[in-house]
Design a protein around this motif. Sequence first.
Motif, PDB file in Angstrom:
ATOM      1  N   THR A 105      -1.065  -4.605   8.971  1.00 47.53           N
ATOM      2  CA  THR A 105      -0.637  -3.411   8.272  1.00 47.53           C
ATOM      3  C   THR A 105       0.546  -2.808   9.022  1.00 47.53           C
ATOM      4  N   ALA A 159      -5.917   2.154  -2.629  1.00 52.41           N
ATOM      5  CA  ALA A 159      -6.690   0.995  -2.184  1.00 52.41           C
ATOM      6  C   ALA A 159      -7.633   0.510  -3.276  1.00 52.41           C
ATOM      7  N   VAL A 196      -6.888   0.854   6.299  1.00 52.53           N
ATOM      8  CA  VAL A 196      -6.941  -0.586   6.515  1.00 52.53           C
ATOM      9  C   VAL A 196      -7.803  -0.912   7.728  1.00 52.53           C
ATOM     10  N   MET A 226       0.814  -1.196   0.000  1.00 54.90           N
ATOM     11  CA  MET A 226       0.000   0.000   0.000  1.00 54.90           C
ATOM     12  C   MET A 226       0.858   1.262   0.000  1.00 54.90           C
ATOM     13  N   CYS A 286      -4.659   7.588  -0.251  1.00 54.47           N
ATOM     14  CA  CYS A 286      -4.847   6.252   0.311  1.00 54.47           C
ATOM     15  C   CYS A 286      -6.002   5.530  -0.362  1.00 54.47           C
ATOM     16  N   GLU A 287      -7.114   6.212  -0.481  1.00 54.13           N
ATOM     17  CA  GLU A 287      -8.301   5.583  -1.050  1.00 54.13           C
ATOM     18  C   GLU A 287      -8.100   5.251  -2.525  1.00 54.13           C
ATOM     19  N   VAL A 309      -2.339   5.020   5.602  1.00 49.55           N
ATOM     20  CA  VAL A 309      -2.655   3.653   5.227  1.00 49.55           C
ATOM     21  C   VAL A 309      -3.277   2.880   6.382  1.00 49.55           C
ATOM     22  N   LEU A 361      -7.883  -3.503  -2.420  1.00 46.39           N
ATOM     23  CA  LEU A 361      -7.736  -3.836  -1.007  1.00 46.39           C
ATOM     24  C   LEU A 361      -9.040  -4.361  -0.406  1.00 46.39           C
TER      25      LEU A 361
END
Length: 375
Positions: free
Chosen positions: A290, A273, A308, A41, A269-270, A304, A278
Amino acid sequence: MRIVIAPDSFKGSLGADAACAAIEAGVRRALPGAEVVLVPMADGGEGTLDCILGATGGREVGLTAADPLGRPVRARYVLGAQARSAVVELASASGLPLLAPEERDPLRAGTAGTGELIRDAISRGAREVLVCIGGSASTDGGTGLMRALGVRFEDAGGAELPPGGAALARLARIDTSGVPEAVRRTRFRIACDVTNPLVGPEGAAAVFGPQKGAGPEEVRELDRALVRFADVLADTYGVRVHDLPGAGAAGGTCGGMVAVLGAEPVPGCELVAETVGLAAALDGADLVITGEGRLDQQSAAGKVISLVARLAGRNGTPAVALAGEIVHPFDGLHALGLTAAFSIADGPRTLDIMTKSADELLSAAAEQAVRLRFA
């Protein structure tokens, strides 16, 4: 047992791929027969390029570009399979790790090299460019990047300003007449992992300037320059980025690109993912592990580990975070869905030793976390 491993990089020691491998080794010592799913990630900063490349393919393009001080450096970006899109990581050409500590020049460092990568991608046909902007060495508002795309930043006499954030105190006019039509037709998105505004006590200079080498007076000088930059942007484009969340990312690069190029900020991040799948990987998992280099209260805001934890919490999946350093409290992460967090340090150690031994320490911590859960 199905165990998902989805860490960020441990900056300065392990990339996300290497962190995955180290955690997997520990998991397999504890549960040799487990199904292990690796999902490296990133949060839109350093390492995002590799995550996206590994998940989607495309072609890596190498290019000699300007580093933050204008010197040639070998950098890279990813061109999509049909050459209609590109992913550019600012840290590749304009990142702080490219400078030795004594070379950091917060007043004059720039982002021109990143603009050169974008220009090359557009010349090859890309009309959608994602710019991942973490890890910047500069506080120039992205003016170096935009200058490489044909934008001029001029003083009251019409002379083009020199590189760097300090010069923006003299900004009087922005001229986009020299921007090529191909650049104008390009859609820019910015993968951003922070919500800091452009200026003020939480802005680009105040929060991120010190790590780029700025002392207290230089921070004040840069903030005044960015205020002037924001004022001119507002007068020219009618877009107020002074207090726009995320505008301060990468030394104001996000704010500058939003106003001048119409760029769209997206949560880094999104985006990563979604690209690496993810959520699908977590479906049916018995445990997710993670991690990142440092876990603190900021980890709950767009990092991240927070994403998660949130996705794992929705599924009722236990989530464990491993980090080089953990700083309490992090109730916010527990509220999101994080089950527990552990430092990989096995005793008093210097940062240098921790960095050099990160893979061994991470592997050992992962093994113990799994044994605690499934022994």
